[in-house]
Enzyme design. Structure first.
Site, PDB file in Angstrom:
ATOM      1  N   HIS A   1       0.844  -1.200   0.000  1.00 18.90           N
ATOM      2  CA  HIS A   1       0.000   0.000   0.000  1.00 18.90           C
ATOM      3  C   HIS A   1       0.878   1.248   0.000  1.00 18.90           C
ATOM      4  O   HIS A   1       1.718   1.426   0.875  1.00 18.90           O
ATOM      5  CB  HIS A   1      -0.929   0.000   1.221  1.00 18.90           C
ATOM      6  CG  HIS A   1      -2.151  -0.836   1.018  1.00 18.90           C
ATOM      7  ND1 HIS A   1      -3.284  -0.712   1.776  1.00 18.90           N
ATOM      8  CD2 HIS A   1      -2.419  -1.785   0.091  1.00 18.90           C
ATOM      9  CE1 HIS A   1      -4.202  -1.572   1.346  1.00 18.90           C
ATOM     10  NE2 HIS A   1      -3.691  -2.235   0.342  1.00 18.90           N
TER      11      HIS A   1
ATOM     12  N   TYR B   1      -9.217   5.553   7.364  1.00 22.20           N
ATOM     13  CA  TYR B   1      -9.411   5.879   8.782  1.00 22.20           C
ATOM     14  C   TYR B   1     -10.441   6.998   8.818  1.00 22.20           C
ATOM     15  O   TYR B   1     -10.166   8.104   8.332  1.00 22.20           O
ATOM     16  CB  TYR B   1      -8.107   6.380   9.411  1.00 22.20           C
ATOM     17  CG  TYR B   1      -7.043   5.308   9.601  1.00 22.20           C
ATOM     18  CD1 TYR B   1      -6.185   4.956   8.565  1.00 22.20           C
ATOM     19  CD2 TYR B   1      -6.892   4.666  10.827  1.00 22.20           C
ATOM     20  CE1 TYR B   1      -5.199   3.981   8.746  1.00 22.20           C
ATOM     21  CE2 TYR B   1      -5.908   3.700  11.016  1.00 22.20           C
ATOM     22  CZ  TYR B   1      -5.073   3.362   9.976  1.00 22.20           C
ATOM     23  OH  TYR B   1      -4.106   2.400  10.159  1.00 22.20           O
TER      24      TYR B   1
ATOM     25  N   LYS C   1       0.689  -0.117  15.026  1.00 18.36           N
ATOM     26  CA  LYS C   1       2.076  -0.167  15.494  1.00 18.36           C
ATOM     27  C   LYS C   1       2.426  -1.310  16.450  1.00 18.36           C
ATOM     28  O   LYS C   1       3.602  -1.524  16.738  1.00 18.36           O
ATOM     29  CB  LYS C   1       2.435   1.165  16.189  1.00 18.36           C
ATOM     30  CG  LYS C   1       2.559   2.320  15.234  1.00 18.36           C
ATOM     31  CD  LYS C   1       3.835   2.219  14.418  1.00 18.36           C
ATOM     32  CE  LYS C   1       3.822   3.006  13.141  1.00 18.36           C
ATOM     33  NZ  LYS C   1       3.880   2.213  11.920  1.00 18.36           N
TER      34      LYS C   1
HETATM   35  P1  FAD Z   1       1.118 -11.767  21.718  1.00 21.51           P
HETATM   36  O1  FAD Z   1       0.655 -11.787  20.293  1.00 21.51           O
HETATM   37  O2  FAD Z   1       0.190 -11.362  22.767  1.00 21.51           O
HETATM   38  O3  FAD Z   1       1.756 -13.173  22.033  1.00 21.51           O
HETATM   39  C1  FAD Z   1       2.109 -13.571  23.351  1.00 21.51           C
HETATM   40  C2  FAD Z   1       1.989 -15.067  23.466  1.00 21.51           C
HETATM   41  O4  FAD Z   1       2.373 -15.460  24.774  1.00 21.51           O
HETATM   42  C3  FAD Z   1       0.556 -15.555  23.294  1.00 21.51           C
HETATM   43  O5  FAD Z   1       0.528 -16.576  22.317  1.00 21.51           O
HETATM   44  C4  FAD Z   1       0.141 -16.021  24.675  1.00 21.51           C
HETATM   45  O6  FAD Z   1      -0.772 -17.125  24.620  1.00 21.51           O
HETATM   46  C5  FAD Z   1       1.469 -16.433  25.270  1.00 21.51           C
HETATM   47  N1  FAD Z   1       1.503 -16.397  26.746  1.00 21.51           N
HETATM   48  C6  FAD Z   1       0.914 -15.507  27.580  1.00 21.51           C
HETATM   49  N2  FAD Z   1       1.183 -15.799  28.859  1.00 21.51           N
HETATM   50  C7  FAD Z   1       1.981 -16.891  28.846  1.00 21.51           C
HETATM   51  C8  FAD Z   1       2.598 -17.668  29.859  1.00 21.51           C
HETATM   52  N3  FAD Z   1       2.447 -17.373  31.148  1.00 21.51           N
HETATM   53  N4  FAD Z   1       3.345 -18.724  29.493  1.00 21.51           N
HETATM   54  C9  FAD Z   1       3.516 -19.045  28.168  1.00 21.51           C
HETATM   55  N5  FAD Z   1       2.942 -18.333  27.171  1.00 21.51           N
HETATM   56  C10 FAD Z   1       2.190 -17.269  27.500  1.00 21.51           C
HETATM   57  N6  FAD Z   1      -0.254  -4.310  15.499  1.00 21.51           N
HETATM   58  C11 FAD Z   1       0.277  -3.842  14.326  1.00 21.51           C
HETATM   59  O7  FAD Z   1       1.508  -3.682  14.253  1.00 21.51           O
HETATM   60  N7  FAD Z   1      -0.497  -3.534  13.224  1.00 21.51           N
HETATM   61  C12 FAD Z   1      -1.848  -3.684  13.272  1.00 21.51           C
HETATM   62  O8  FAD Z   1      -2.501  -3.464  12.241  1.00 21.51           O
HETATM   63  C13 FAD Z   1      -2.446  -4.131  14.508  1.00 21.51           C
HETATM   64  N8  FAD Z   1      -3.774  -4.295  14.609  1.00 21.51           N
HETATM   65  C14 FAD Z   1      -4.302  -4.795  15.766  1.00 21.51           C
HETATM   66  C15 FAD Z   1      -5.661  -4.954  15.824  1.00 21.51           C
HETATM   67  C16 FAD Z   1      -6.240  -5.460  16.990  1.00 21.51           C
HETATM   68  C17 FAD Z   1      -7.742  -5.620  17.035  1.00 21.51           C
HETATM   69  C18 FAD Z   1      -5.424  -5.855  18.101  1.00 21.51           C
HETATM   70  C19 FAD Z   1      -6.044  -6.446  19.350  1.00 21.51           C
HETATM   71  C20 FAD Z   1      -4.065  -5.693  18.029  1.00 21.51           C
HETATM   72  C21 FAD Z   1      -3.491  -5.169  16.879  1.00 21.51           C
HETATM   73  N9  FAD Z   1      -2.122  -4.998  16.770  1.00 21.51           N
HETATM   74  C22 FAD Z   1      -1.593  -4.463  15.617  1.00 21.51           C
HETATM   75  C23 FAD Z   1      -1.239  -5.358  17.885  1.00 21.51           C
HETATM   76  C24 FAD Z   1      -0.549  -6.729  17.696  1.00 21.51           C
HETATM   77  O9  FAD Z   1      -1.514  -7.717  17.467  1.00 21.51           O
HETATM   78  C25 FAD Z   1       0.281  -7.083  18.945  1.00 21.51           C
HETATM   79  O10 FAD Z   1       1.138  -6.000  19.224  1.00 21.51           O
HETATM   80  C26 FAD Z   1       1.114  -8.365  18.738  1.00 21.51           C
HETATM   81  O11 FAD Z   1       0.287  -9.492  18.806  1.00 21.51           O
HETATM   82  C27 FAD Z   1       2.222  -8.506  19.786  1.00 21.51           C
HETATM   83  O12 FAD Z   1       2.887  -9.732  19.634  1.00 21.51           O
HETATM   84  P2  FAD Z   1       3.568 -10.456  20.864  1.00 21.51           P
HETATM   85  O13 FAD Z   1       4.150 -11.714  20.300  1.00 21.51           O
HETATM   86  O14 FAD Z   1       4.469  -9.505  21.563  1.00 21.51           O
HETATM   87  O15 FAD Z   1       2.393 -10.758  21.884  1.00 21.51           O
HETATM   88  C1  PHB Z   2      -6.161  -4.281  10.743  1.00 21.04           C
HETATM   89  O1  PHB Z   2      -6.222  -4.512   9.526  1.00 21.04           O
HETATM   90  O2  PHB Z   2      -6.509  -5.113  11.581  1.00 21.04           O
HETATM   91  C2  PHB Z   2      -5.683  -2.944  11.170  1.00 21.04           C
HETATM   92  C3  PHB Z   2      -5.170  -2.076  10.232  1.00 21.04           C
HETATM   93  C4  PHB Z   2      -4.733  -0.817  10.630  1.00 21.04           C
HETATM   94  C5  PHB Z   2      -4.821  -0.460  11.952  1.00 21.04           C
HETATM   95  C6  PHB Z   2      -5.314  -1.336  12.897  1.00 21.04           C
HETATM   96  C7  PHB Z   2      -5.759  -2.593  12.505  1.00 21.04           C
HETATM   97  O3  PHB Z   2      -4.414   0.783  12.310  1.00 21.04           O
END
Ligand code: FAD
Ligand code: PHB
Length: 389
Positions: free
Chosen positions: A72, A200, A296
């Site tokens: 994009h 947005y 982010k």
């Molecule tokens: P997580 O994905 O939370 O992974 C952590 C893992 O640890 C999980 O699998 C969990 O089950 C496991 N865990 C937890 N506790 C324990 C334990 N005690 N022992 C063992 N395992 C454990 N980010 C973007 O950059 N762009 C986007 O467009 C975007 N859109 C989003 C939209 C929504 C609706 C949401 C909710 C979030 C969005 N995010 C976005 C954020 C992004 O999804 C998170 O920042 C990302 O998942 C972080 O990854 P992580 O691996 O750090 O944590």
């Molecule tokens: C998504 O596609 O889930 C998405 C895209 C942009 C955002 C947040 C979520 O800023």
């Protein structure tokens, strides 16, 4: 048991770190609380910065992303009847990649299957020990048995609700937090996206976002109250509300269909400092959360992984500890800028329950300035495509 690194959490940060380490011959075990199917079932991020894609490439896991991901070159911001397009290529020299977090995670698990590396799913009672000394270890329950893994380092990649952050004593840790008085209701549907770029949209009825996963899978969000429940939102009510918040031409074009996933996410800004405690390093959502408005969260998890991986690589190559010693500061310097951007996008585009007429005028003036100022567009574009590591 002994491994060089114990990674707690098999989400995107834990898996990406594990794969990068494995390619360097560094052995990391992953402990995940859920099943693999559960991790892959979570619908989350969709917009990836180039830095993220580069790291997937370095980990040898980018082939499908490069084939199927959509590039994009810009995005649309709309505020009532005013629209601004932010041109990423023009102002920041690079696009973003549209590719779902689910797909990222699937590719990383498949690479892990192919290259080896131990993953324990459905672990319980994960406890961290000895982080302050040179011989840390992690205990947990798996398959009804108590286990212990000794290691050199622990990577806390276990998300916001994980155990790693909470293992840092309160006397050492400082948390910074803002909870927003609304959430996002998200719907995934097998319909063509309404627009070829994300929209947005801020309207008097609240915020809405038109996003996508591919040309036949749309992801839409509407701002809802923090107390709202998914059961209150039939598909018909969702589509009607979305239509009322987005620009009229988009509302007319939109193709609706049954939702295949529907969920509400709370909005929060959160940072913990420091991101290192002895031999424990926090990565991703375990250390910081942003409201999703700037896309982010996943991307800043990836920049943490980058700094930590560089530090671990140097340590195992020649005993060099500078990278590990500066990890927390380097990661936090970037995290705070990303926090600022996400907070700013959120404040600009949402209707707050206690918003005054003055506050609304400020949002309108900001949008007007953005539409007239190339410098303001450039600032937005540079942040959106991703600050340098
Ligand atoms: P997580 O994905 O939370 O992974 C952590 C893992 O640890 C999980 O699998 C969990 O089950 C496991 N865990 C937890 N506790 C324990 C334990 N005690 N022992 C063992 N395992 C454990 N980010 C973007 O950059 N762009 C986007 O467009 C975007 N859109 C989003 C939209 C929504 C609706 C949401 C909710 C979030 C969005 N995010 C976005 C954020 C992004 O999804 C998170 O920042 C990302 O998942 C972080 O990854 P992580 O691996 O750090 O944590
Ligand atoms: C998504 O596609 O889930 C998405 C895209 C942009 C955002 C947040 C979520 O800023």
């Amino acid at each position: 048991m002994r491994h060089q690194i114990v990674i707690i959490g098999g989400g995107p940060s834990g898996l990406l770190l594990a794969q990068l380490l494995l390619k360097q011959g560094i052995d990391a075990v992953v402990l995940e609380r859920q099943t693999r199917a559960h991790v892959l079932g979570r619908i989350r991020a969709g917009v990836l910065e180039m830095g993220f894609v580069d790291q997937m490439r370095e980990a040898g896991v980018a082939d499908r992303m490069e084939r199927e991901g959509l590039l994009h070159d810009g995005t649309i911001l709309s505020y009532n009847d005013r629209e601004v397009r932010i041109d990423f290529r023009k102002h920041a020299g690079r696009p973003v990649t549209i590719y779902g977090q689910t797909e990222v995670t699937r590719d990383l698990y498949e690479a892990r299957d192919a290259t080896g590396g131990t993953t324990y799913f459905e672990v319980a009672d994960v406890t961290l020990h000895g982080m302050e000394g040179d011989t840390p270890y992690v205990t947990f329950r798996h398959d009804g048995q108590d286990k212990r893994i000794d290691c050199d380092f622990i990577a806390g990649c276990d998300g916001f609700h994980g155990v790693s952050r909470k293992s840092i004593p309160d006397s050492v840790r400082k948390d910074y937090e803002r909870v927003y008085p609304f959430g996002w209701l998200g719907v995934l549907s097998e319909t063509p996206p309404v627009n070829n770029e994300l929209i947005y949209a801020s309207s008097d009825r609240g915020f809405a976002l038109c996003s996508m996963r591919n040309m036949n899978l749309s992801r839409y969000y509407v701002q809802c109250s923090a107390e709202d429940r998914v059961e209150n939102w039939s598909d018909a009510r969702f589509w009607e509300e979305l239509r009322r918040r987005i620009p009229p031409d988009a509302a007319e074009r939109i193709v609706t269909g049954p939702s295949i996933e529907k969920s509400i996410a709370p909005l929060r800004s959160f940072v913990t400092e420091p991101m290192r405690f002895g031999r424990l390093f926090l990565c991703g959502d375990a250390a910081h959360i942003v409201p999703p408005t700037g896309a982010k969260g996943l991307n800043s998890a990836a920049s943490d992984v980058y700094y930590l991986f560089q530090g671990l690589k140097a340590f195992y190559a020649d005993g060099e500890t500078d990278g590990l010693d500066s990890y927390s500061q380097k990661a936090l310097d970037r995290v705070w800028k990303v926090e600022r951007f996400s907070w700013w996008m959120t404040s600009l585009l949402h209707r707050f329950p206690d918003q005054s007429a003055f506050d609304q005028k400020m949002q309108e003036a900001e949008i007007a300035f953005l539409s007239e100022s190339e410098a303001a567009q450039e600032a937005l574009a540079r942040n959106y495509v991703g600050l340098p590591y």
